[in-house]
Design an enzyme around this catalytic site. Sequence first.
Site, PDB file in Angstrom:
ATOM      1  N   PRO A   9       0.906  -1.075  -0.067  1.00 23.15           N
ATOM      2  CA  PRO A   9       0.019   0.013   0.153  1.00 23.15           C
ATOM      3  C   PRO A   9       0.797   1.251  -0.067  1.00 23.15           C
ATOM      4  O   PRO A   9       1.576   1.584   0.613  1.00 23.15           O
ATOM      5  CB  PRO A   9      -0.673  -0.148   1.167  1.00 23.15           C
ATOM      6  CG  PRO A   9      -0.074  -1.158   2.206  1.00 23.15           C
ATOM      7  CD  PRO A   9       0.596  -1.884   1.178  1.00 23.15           C
ATOM      8  N   ASN A  10       0.462   2.161  -0.817  1.00 21.82           N
ATOM      9  CA  ASN A  10       0.880   3.630  -0.946  1.00 21.82           C
ATOM     10  C   ASN A  10       2.305   3.591  -1.565  1.00 21.82           C
ATOM     11  O   ASN A  10       2.746   4.753  -1.937  1.00 21.82           O
ATOM     12  CB  ASN A  10       1.094   4.083   0.609  1.00 21.82           C
ATOM     13  CG  ASN A  10      -0.338   4.334   1.103  1.00 21.82           C
ATOM     14  OD1 ASN A  10      -1.490   4.953   0.499  1.00 21.82           O
ATOM     15  ND2 ASN A  10      -0.327   3.869   2.396  1.00 21.82           N
ATOM     16  N   ARG A  17       4.890  10.923  -2.563  1.00 20.53           N
ATOM     17  CA  ARG A  17       4.726  10.794  -1.141  1.00 20.53           C
ATOM     18  C   ARG A  17       5.854  11.160  -0.527  1.00 20.53           C
ATOM     19  O   ARG A  17       6.783  10.419  -0.670  1.00 20.53           O
ATOM     20  CB  ARG A  17       4.162   9.265  -1.127  1.00 20.53           C
ATOM     21  CG  ARG A  17       3.917   8.894   0.305  1.00 20.53           C
ATOM     22  CD  ARG A  17       3.854   7.387   0.276  1.00 20.53           C
ATOM     23  NE  ARG A  17       3.979   6.759   1.539  1.00 20.53           N
ATOM     24  CZ  ARG A  17       4.066   5.569   1.934  1.00 20.53           C
ATOM     25  NH1 ARG A  17       4.622   4.643   1.241  1.00 20.53           N
ATOM     26  NH2 ARG A  17       4.091   5.273   3.226  1.00 20.53           N
ATOM     27  N   TYR A  22      10.986   9.135   0.905  1.00 24.63           N
ATOM     28  CA  TYR A  22      11.120   7.900   0.086  1.00 24.63           C
ATOM     29  C   TYR A  22      11.688   8.315  -1.191  1.00 24.63           C
ATOM     30  O   TYR A  22      11.775   7.633  -2.080  1.00 24.63           O
ATOM     31  CB  TYR A  22       9.691   7.641  -0.274  1.00 24.63           C
ATOM     32  CG  TYR A  22       8.937   6.997   0.925  1.00 24.63           C
ATOM     33  CD1 TYR A  22       9.543   6.023   1.657  1.00 24.63           C
ATOM     34  CD2 TYR A  22       7.923   7.642   1.542  1.00 24.63           C
ATOM     35  CE1 TYR A  22       8.880   5.375   2.674  1.00 24.63           C
ATOM     36  CE2 TYR A  22       7.173   7.258   2.659  1.00 24.63           C
ATOM     37  CZ  TYR A  22       7.704   5.920   3.381  1.00 24.63           C
ATOM     38  OH  TYR A  22       7.237   5.489   4.600  1.00 24.63           O
ATOM     39  N   ASN A  74       7.972  -5.584  -0.369  1.00 21.25           N
ATOM     40  CA  ASN A  74       8.056  -4.308   0.330  1.00 21.25           C
ATOM     41  C   ASN A  74       6.448  -4.259   0.901  1.00 21.25           C
ATOM     42  O   ASN A  74       5.635  -3.653   0.043  1.00 21.25           O
ATOM     43  CB  ASN A  74       8.443  -2.977  -0.497  1.00 21.25           C
ATOM     44  CG  ASN A  74       8.597  -1.859   0.472  1.00 21.25           C
ATOM     45  OD1 ASN A  74       7.779  -2.034   1.348  1.00 21.25           O
ATOM     46  ND2 ASN A  74       8.949  -0.732   0.090  1.00 21.25           N
ATOM     47  N   ALA A  77       3.076  -0.426   5.034  1.00 13.43           N
ATOM     48  CA  ALA A  77       2.553  -0.529   6.357  1.00 13.43           C
ATOM     49  C   ALA A  77       2.042  -1.984   7.010  1.00 13.43           C
ATOM     50  O   ALA A  77       2.131  -2.119   8.071  1.00 13.43           O
ATOM     51  CB  ALA A  77       1.606   0.499   6.614  1.00 13.43           C
ATOM     52  N   GLU A  98      12.566  -9.338   2.471  1.00 12.24           N
ATOM     53  CA  GLU A  98      11.734  -8.109   2.858  1.00 12.24           C
ATOM     54  C   GLU A  98      12.629  -6.986   2.616  1.00 12.24           C
ATOM     55  O   GLU A  98      13.760  -6.661   2.921  1.00 12.24           O
ATOM     56  CB  GLU A  98      11.551  -8.072   4.289  1.00 12.24           C
ATOM     57  CG  GLU A  98      10.957  -7.032   5.046  1.00 12.24           C
ATOM     58  CD  GLU A  98      10.518  -6.971   6.402  1.00 12.24           C
ATOM     59  OE1 GLU A  98      10.880  -7.877   7.004  1.00 12.24           O
ATOM     60  OE2 GLU A  98      10.285  -5.972   7.207  1.00 12.24           O
ATOM     61  N   HIS A 100      12.425  -2.478   2.565  1.00 13.52           N
ATOM     62  CA  HIS A 100      12.004  -1.104   2.692  1.00 13.52           C
ATOM     63  C   HIS A 100      12.901   0.070   2.069  1.00 13.52           C
ATOM     64  O   HIS A 100      14.399  -0.363   2.144  1.00 13.52           O
ATOM     65  CB  HIS A 100      12.019  -0.836   3.992  1.00 13.52           C
ATOM     66  CG  HIS A 100      10.919  -1.900   4.732  1.00 13.52           C
ATOM     67  ND1 HIS A 100       9.495  -1.864   4.674  1.00 13.52           N
ATOM     68  CD2 HIS A 100      11.225  -3.158   5.521  1.00 13.52           C
ATOM     69  CE1 HIS A 100       9.143  -3.074   5.292  1.00 13.52           C
ATOM     70  NE2 HIS A 100      10.099  -3.723   5.864  1.00 13.52           N
ATOM     71  N   ARG A 107      13.028   5.229  12.443  1.00 12.72           N
ATOM     72  CA  ARG A 107      11.851   6.098  12.229  1.00 12.72           C
ATOM     73  C   ARG A 107      10.853   5.736  13.720  1.00 12.72           C
ATOM     74  O   ARG A 107      11.405   5.529  14.597  1.00 12.72           O
ATOM     75  CB  ARG A 107      11.038   5.746  11.004  1.00 12.72           C
ATOM     76  CG  ARG A 107      11.995   5.982   9.814  1.00 12.72           C
ATOM     77  CD  ARG A 107      11.185   5.817   8.586  1.00 12.72           C
ATOM     78  NE  ARG A 107      10.151   6.762   8.294  1.00 12.72           N
ATOM     79  CZ  ARG A 107       9.104   6.520   7.599  1.00 12.72           C
ATOM     80  NH1 ARG A 107       9.233   5.650   6.577  1.00 12.72           N
ATOM     81  NH2 ARG A 107       8.041   7.065   7.319  1.00 12.72           N
TER      82      ARG A 107
HETATM   83  C1  DQA Z   1       7.932   1.333   3.718  1.00 10.90           C
HETATM   84  C2  DQA Z   1       8.222   1.686   5.348  1.00 10.90           C
HETATM   85  C3  DQA Z   1       6.837   1.442   5.940  1.00 10.90           C
HETATM   86  O1  DQA Z   1       6.604   1.773   7.213  1.00 10.90           O
HETATM   87  C4  DQA Z   1       5.756   2.456   5.288  1.00 10.90           C
HETATM   88  O2  DQA Z   1       4.533   2.164   5.972  1.00 10.90           O
HETATM   89  C5  DQA Z   1       5.758   2.318   3.727  1.00 10.90           C
HETATM   90  C6  DQA Z   1       7.096   2.466   3.058  1.00 10.90           C
HETATM   91  C7  DQA Z   1       9.642   1.817   3.155  1.00 10.90           C
HETATM   92  O3  DQA Z   1       9.358   1.236   1.837  1.00 10.90           O
HETATM   93  O4  DQA Z   1      10.151   2.357   3.810  1.00 10.90           O
HETATM   94  O5  DQA Z   1       4.718   2.413   3.054  1.00 10.90           O
HETATM   95  O6  DQA Z   1       7.899  -0.149   3.560  1.00 10.90           O
END
Ligand code: DQA
Length: 142
Positions: A9-10, A17, A22, A74, A77, A98, A100, A107
Amino acid sequence: MKFLIINGPNLNLIGIREPEIYGQESLEHIISWVTKQVDTLKNDLQWFQSNSEGEIINKLHWAFESKFNGIIINAGAYTHYSYAIRDAISAINIPTVEVHLSDINLREDFRKKSVIKDVTIKQITGKGKEGYLEAINLLSKY
Ligand code: DQA
């Protein structure tokens, strides 16, 4: 080798964003950069992005049926609380990394916890787009 790279998501909004966290590159840009670095004759990269937990789980099940060699995820959240995604990774038993973009350990406290970490072979955080490439390289030698 066949690798599935899932963005949760996102992550469709990166570039727009919170660019201070990011970066300014879009997901499409990252996909094309990573794909250019990888030998596509030897490796088949399938990219998938979804804002929906169920769709991510269905895609993980599909990866099992389609005999993928590795998964890079990835989970956005969902990383921090989706036991359903964790269970799906554990169920399909395909080596998973995994990733990120940001360093989740530096953070907010809620981001320091990953419920999927234990069912993956490695967690790569804070390396931006290079993290996806590192994950592919790791899985191709695994
Ligand atoms: C993320 C880190 C997560 O905490 C966050 O909710 C994201 C992006 C990252 O790629 O740094 O959506 O996965």
